[in-house]
Design an enzyme around this catalytic site. Structure first.
Site, PDB file in Angstrom:
ATOM      1  N   PRO A   1      26.381  -5.996 -11.047  1.00 37.62           N
ATOM      2  CA  PRO A   1      27.485  -6.392 -11.921  1.00 37.62           C
ATOM      3  C   PRO A   1      27.013  -7.296 -13.065  1.00 37.62           C
ATOM      4  CG  PRO A   1      28.032  -6.765  -9.606  1.00 37.62           C
ATOM      5  CD  PRO A   1      26.563  -6.461  -9.663  1.00 37.62           C
TER       6      PRO A   1
ATOM      7  N   LYS B   1       4.641 -11.779 -11.785  1.00 35.81           N
ATOM      8  CA  LYS B   1       4.926 -11.577 -13.211  1.00 35.81           C
ATOM      9  C   LYS B   1       3.585 -11.621 -13.943  1.00 35.81           C
ATOM     10  CE  LYS B   1       7.777 -11.294 -16.776  1.00 35.81           C
ATOM     11  NZ  LYS B   1       8.816 -10.267 -16.940  1.00 35.81           N
TER      12      LYS B   1
ATOM     13  N   GLY C   1       7.487  -6.088 -14.741  1.00 34.93           N
ATOM     14  CA  GLY C   1       6.872  -5.877 -16.043  1.00 34.93           C
ATOM     15  C   GLY C   1       7.513  -6.688 -17.150  1.00 34.93           C
TER      16      GLY C   1
ATOM     17  N   THR D   1      14.879  -8.865 -14.230  1.00 35.08           N
ATOM     18  CA  THR D   1      14.664 -10.035 -13.385  1.00 35.08           C
ATOM     19  C   THR D   1      15.747 -10.152 -12.315  1.00 35.08           C
ATOM     20  OG1 THR D   1      13.526 -11.207 -15.169  1.00 35.08           O
ATOM     21  CG2 THR D   1      14.409 -12.550 -13.380  1.00 35.08           C
ATOM     22  N   VAL D   2      16.982  -9.875 -12.679  1.00 33.13           N
ATOM     23  CA  VAL D   2      18.070  -9.950 -11.707  1.00 33.13           C
ATOM     24  C   VAL D   2      17.922  -8.836 -10.670  1.00 33.13           C
ATOM     25  CG1 VAL D   2      20.567  -9.895 -11.388  1.00 33.13           C
ATOM     26  CG2 VAL D   2      19.603 -11.085 -13.344  1.00 33.13           C
TER      27      VAL D   2
ATOM     28  N   THR E   1       6.253 -14.077 -21.417  1.00 36.00           N
ATOM     29  CA  THR E   1       6.242 -14.414 -22.844  1.00 36.00           C
ATOM     30  C   THR E   1       7.533 -15.133 -23.220  1.00 36.00           C
ATOM     31  OG1 THR E   1       7.238 -12.303 -23.540  1.00 36.00           O
ATOM     32  CG2 THR E   1       4.838 -12.375 -23.346  1.00 36.00           C
TER      33      THR E   1
ATOM     34  N   ASP F   1      10.389 -15.900 -15.401  1.00 34.12           N
ATOM     35  CA  ASP F   1      11.115 -14.888 -14.636  1.00 34.12           C
ATOM     36  C   ASP F   1      10.819 -14.971 -13.142  1.00 34.12           C
ATOM     37  OD1 ASP F   1      12.216 -13.980 -16.983  1.00 34.12           O
ATOM     38  OD2 ASP F   1      10.806 -12.325 -17.230  1.00 34.12           O
TER      39      ASP F   1
ATOM     40  N   GLU G   1      15.555  -7.231 -21.917  1.00 39.13           N
ATOM     41  CA  GLU G   1      16.878  -7.854 -21.760  1.00 39.13           C
ATOM     42  C   GLU G   1      17.895  -6.884 -21.169  1.00 39.13           C
ATOM     43  OE1 GLU G   1      17.279 -11.053 -22.189  1.00 39.13           O
ATOM     44  OE2 GLU G   1      15.247 -11.294 -22.959  1.00 39.13           O
TER      45      GLU G   1
END
Length: 241
Positions: A201, A37, A111, A16-17, A41, A50, A12
């Protein structure tokens, strides 16, 4: 930059971004992109994972591939065991990435969590897949207090496995960064022994895709297809002595 493994110092933190941002700048440069990916999970059947999120933000031209999906939000090895489904092994990841690389200019392997999160009961990790692929690792880290230690530990793990850290991207740069985040801009490259290649950002993943694609070049350094300047960014946010 045929195959790049995108790993983080934890979960987190914006992997992904960041993956979507690199995909978007690559496609803006005229390159074909696939995102892999290995283990998704915490997402149920039929829900976007993702890889799908990368394609949503970066563009439908991204080839999005998922090797395995486990419903519980756990480390891949644990999630696979509890679900009774087969685990994903480094050889599976390497084979899939190599096949994608044969028909794409750039393959981004995202990952799950950190570099050494286990994928199977034998203790195999994303680092093992990166070694099989001879791929560099793009490291994503948070901005604030505690990140220097987690980046240092990940950098040591990469060096111990003779893996190259291509650079570091801050996954979520706050609108009003605190003192620790501002000081970390100067300290992170030395701790990682790798260049700082961008700062995304906070909230960028919530932008509408066209706005995301229009802005993404401002968040990543030229090595990743953008115009972001690490020295200028650090000077802007440098704390008073």
């Amino acid at each position: 930059m045929a195959i790049v493994v995108v790993s983080g110092t934890g979960t987190e933190i914006g992997k992904t971004v960041v993956t979507a941002a690199v995909a978007a700048t690559s496609m803006a440069a005229g390159l074909s992109v696939a995102v892999l990916k290995p283990a998704q999970t915490g997402v149920g059947a039929g829900e976007p994972g993702d890889a799908a999120e990368v394609a949503r933000l970066a563009g439908d031209a991204v080839t999005a591939v998922e090797l395995a999906r486990y419903p519980e939000p756990l480390a891949p090895a644990t999630a696979a065991r509890r679900s009774g489904l087969p685990a994903v092994r480094p050889a599976d990841i390497a084979e899939a990435a190599a096949k994608l690389s044969a028909v794409h200019d750039v393959v981004l392997v995202e990952g799950a969590g950190g570099l050494l999160v286990r994928f199977d009961e034998e203790g195999a990790t994303l680092a093992d897949a990166a070694r099989l692929l001879h791929a560099g690792v793009l490291l994503v880290a948070p901005a604030g207090l505690g990140t220097l230690n987690s980046v240092a530990l990940t950098a040591e793990a990469l060096a111990a496995r003779d893996l190259s850290c291509l650079g570091l991207v801050i996954g979520s740069w706050p609108e009003a960064p605190d003192l620790a985040a501002r000081c970390n801009l100067a300290d992170l490259p030395g701790v990682a022994d790798a260049p700082l290649l961008g700062a995304i950002p906070a909230g960028a993943g919530s932008l509408e895709p066209p706005l995301f694609r229009a802005a993404v070049g401002e968040w990543l350094a030229p090595q990743l297809g953008g115009t972001w300047n690490a020295a200028a960014f650090a000077e802007r946010w440098a704390p008073a002595p």
